[in-house]
Design a protein around this motif. Sequence first.
Motif, PDB file in Angstrom:
ATOM      1  N   GLY A  94       0.963  -1.090   0.106  1.00 13.33           N
ATOM      2  CA  GLY A  94       0.316  -0.338   0.101  1.00 13.33           C
ATOM      3  C   GLY A  94       0.856   1.237   0.059  1.00 13.33           C
ATOM      4  N   PHE A  95       0.200   2.525  -0.462  1.00 15.09           N
ATOM      5  CA  PHE A  95       0.984   3.668  -0.323  1.00 15.09           C
ATOM      6  C   PHE A  95       0.170   4.832   0.238  1.00 15.09           C
ATOM      7  N   PRO A  96       0.899   5.656   0.686  1.00 21.28           N
ATOM      8  CA  PRO A  96       0.094   6.711   1.458  1.00 21.28           C
ATOM      9  C   PRO A  96      -0.694   7.209   0.425  1.00 21.28           C
ATOM     10  N   ASN A  97      -2.014   7.873   1.086  1.00 19.01           N
ATOM     11  CA  ASN A  97      -2.922   8.435   0.124  1.00 19.01           C
ATOM     12  C   ASN A  97      -3.325   7.858  -1.218  1.00 19.01           C
ATOM     13  N   LEU A  98      -2.988   6.334  -1.273  1.00 17.03           N
ATOM     14  CA  LEU A  98      -3.516   5.929  -2.465  1.00 17.03           C
ATOM     15  C   LEU A  98      -4.029   4.331  -1.998  1.00 17.03           C
ATOM     16  N   GLY A  99      -3.490   3.806  -1.043  1.00 15.88           N
ATOM     17  CA  GLY A  99      -3.892   2.386  -0.694  1.00 15.88           C
ATOM     18  C   GLY A  99      -2.984   1.430  -1.601  1.00 15.88           C
ATOM     19  N   ALA A 100      -3.917   0.383  -2.164  1.00 12.51           N
ATOM     20  CA  ALA A 100      -3.137  -0.531  -3.042  1.00 12.51           C
ATOM     21  C   ALA A 100      -3.112   0.075  -4.699  1.00 12.51           C
ATOM     22  N   ALA A 101      -2.066  -0.193  -5.291  1.00 15.97           N
ATOM     23  CA  ALA A 101      -1.996   0.359  -6.480  1.00 15.97           C
ATOM     24  C   ALA A 101      -2.638  -0.547  -7.549  1.00 15.97           C
ATOM     25  N   VAL A 102      -3.838  -0.046  -8.119  1.00 21.82           N
ATOM     26  CA  VAL A 102      -4.584  -0.885  -8.842  1.00 21.82           C
ATOM     27  C   VAL A 102      -4.742  -0.021 -10.213  1.00 21.82           C
ATOM     28  N   TYR A 103      -4.694  -1.137 -11.338  1.00 24.51           N
ATOM     29  CA  TYR A 103      -4.665  -0.422 -12.730  1.00 24.51           C
ATOM     30  C   TYR A 103      -5.416  -1.180 -13.781  1.00 24.51           C
ATOM     31  N   SER A 104      -5.473  -0.945 -15.030  1.00 24.38           N
ATOM     32  CA  SER A 104      -6.392  -1.636 -15.757  1.00 24.38           C
ATOM     33  C   SER A 104      -5.298  -2.629 -16.612  1.00 24.38           C
ATOM     34  N   HIS A 105      -5.483  -3.644 -16.955  1.00 28.73           N
ATOM     35  CA  HIS A 105      -4.474  -4.243 -18.112  1.00 28.73           C
ATOM     36  C   HIS A 105      -4.311  -3.760 -19.226  1.00 28.73           C
ATOM     37  N   PRO A 106      -3.192  -3.527 -19.977  1.00 28.29           N
ATOM     38  CA  PRO A 106      -3.278  -3.019 -21.129  1.00 28.29           C
ATOM     39  C   PRO A 106      -3.943  -3.645 -22.426  1.00 28.29           C
ATOM     40  N   ASP A 107      -4.276  -5.038 -22.130  1.00 29.69           N
ATOM     41  CA  ASP A 107      -4.849  -5.706 -23.167  1.00 29.69           C
ATOM     42  C   ASP A 107      -6.505  -5.668 -22.894  1.00 29.69           C
ATOM     43  N   GLY A 108      -6.875  -4.915 -21.922  1.00 31.22           N
ATOM     44  CA  GLY A 108      -8.353  -5.138 -21.205  1.00 31.22           C
ATOM     45  C   GLY A 108      -8.741  -6.106 -20.521  1.00 31.22           C
ATOM     46  N   ASP A 109      -7.802  -7.115 -20.230  1.00 34.93           N
ATOM     47  CA  ASP A 109      -8.033  -8.206 -19.280  1.00 34.93           C
ATOM     48  C   ASP A 109      -8.262  -8.083 -17.874  1.00 34.93           C
ATOM     49  N   GLY A 110      -9.069  -7.113 -17.556  1.00 34.29           N
ATOM     50  CA  GLY A 110      -9.250  -6.910 -16.193  1.00 34.29           C
ATOM     51  C   GLY A 110      -8.399  -5.920 -15.410  1.00 34.29           C
ATOM     52  N   GLN A 111      -8.107  -5.863 -14.174  1.00 37.69           N
ATOM     53  CA  GLN A 111      -7.474  -5.402 -13.535  1.00 37.69           C
ATOM     54  C   GLN A 111      -6.141  -5.739 -12.924  1.00 37.69           C
TER      55      GLN A 111
END
Length: 320
Positions: A32-49
């Motif tokens: 986790g990161f301050p003021n962010l929590g977990a770093a979650v991002y979309s897969h570049p191929d669109g296959d979920g997060q």
Amino acid sequence: MPLDFSALETTPRLLVEVPLRPIQGTRFQPTGFPNLGAAVYSHPDGDGQVVLVESAQSMANRLEAVCWDEPADDWVPPLKGLPVVKVLDKDGKPLTNSLLEAHRLNSPYILEGKDTTVLDMLKERLASMEEGRVDLRELARVLLEFDANALLHGVFLAKKDLAGGRLRLPRALSAFIEAGDAKVAASGGVKNDAVNPSGDANRGFGNVPFARDEYTSPAITAFFNLDLRQIRAFGLGREVGDLLIALALFKVRRFLAEGLRLRTACDLEPAGEPKVSRPQGYVLPSLNDLEAALPGLIEAVGAKGLFGADRVLTVTYRKK
């Protein structure tokens, strides 16, 4: 079995992927990161997060930690003889060292105390770089004398009186852990106060409910990247190159064997053998083979006089 790195001589990178899984159950807690929590991002191929399980910065610390025997305040046995800077407190007790410090030789406990031993030695050895371009080969040669580990994990000597703060080496060994198609496993709990359930929570009393997000994933993967071209560019010879490669692979193998308890709620294990994507067909040496070979590689570099006169350089930290 003797180590053979001939297959790595003409490739710029050694890239390794290792599938992981929770050692129990299905959930894990990512970094986790301050003021962010977990770093979650979309897969570049669109296959979920995708969720970042462990960052490059944290992985560097973990790869270093598996090299040190805390109770003995020394390298683990296969690595004894490597140079390191130890820091003692004012009472002469172990405080920290250049391996465990997040900024390695640039640690304030090494360069910012009253004991200026290391700072003075660096000033003397690197005085020729005060003007003009930084000679990275000479910088690497000097760093090798103090802490070979810095050649793998990088260093930034951010002090004006050391070439104006321009002395830096990027990481040759980097790593991170990602989890694909990640989904939130929401849960929570309560801190119970059986004595005074309605007490002042700001002072630690009372019942305090809390929410908690963990994650599940069918594809947790550890990635390792060893920059072989950078190691060759140091120009320190085959003996040093072989030592640095073996040391990097030792860190990877030992981390996978012993260092995967990242947090209380993130305890992982390998779900398969390491896969080398570059160069294709290369097989990582086993941990046993690396442990057997490293003492000889360390002594071969030491015999060439490339380590400092004192492989363990000790300084005492006192605030200025």
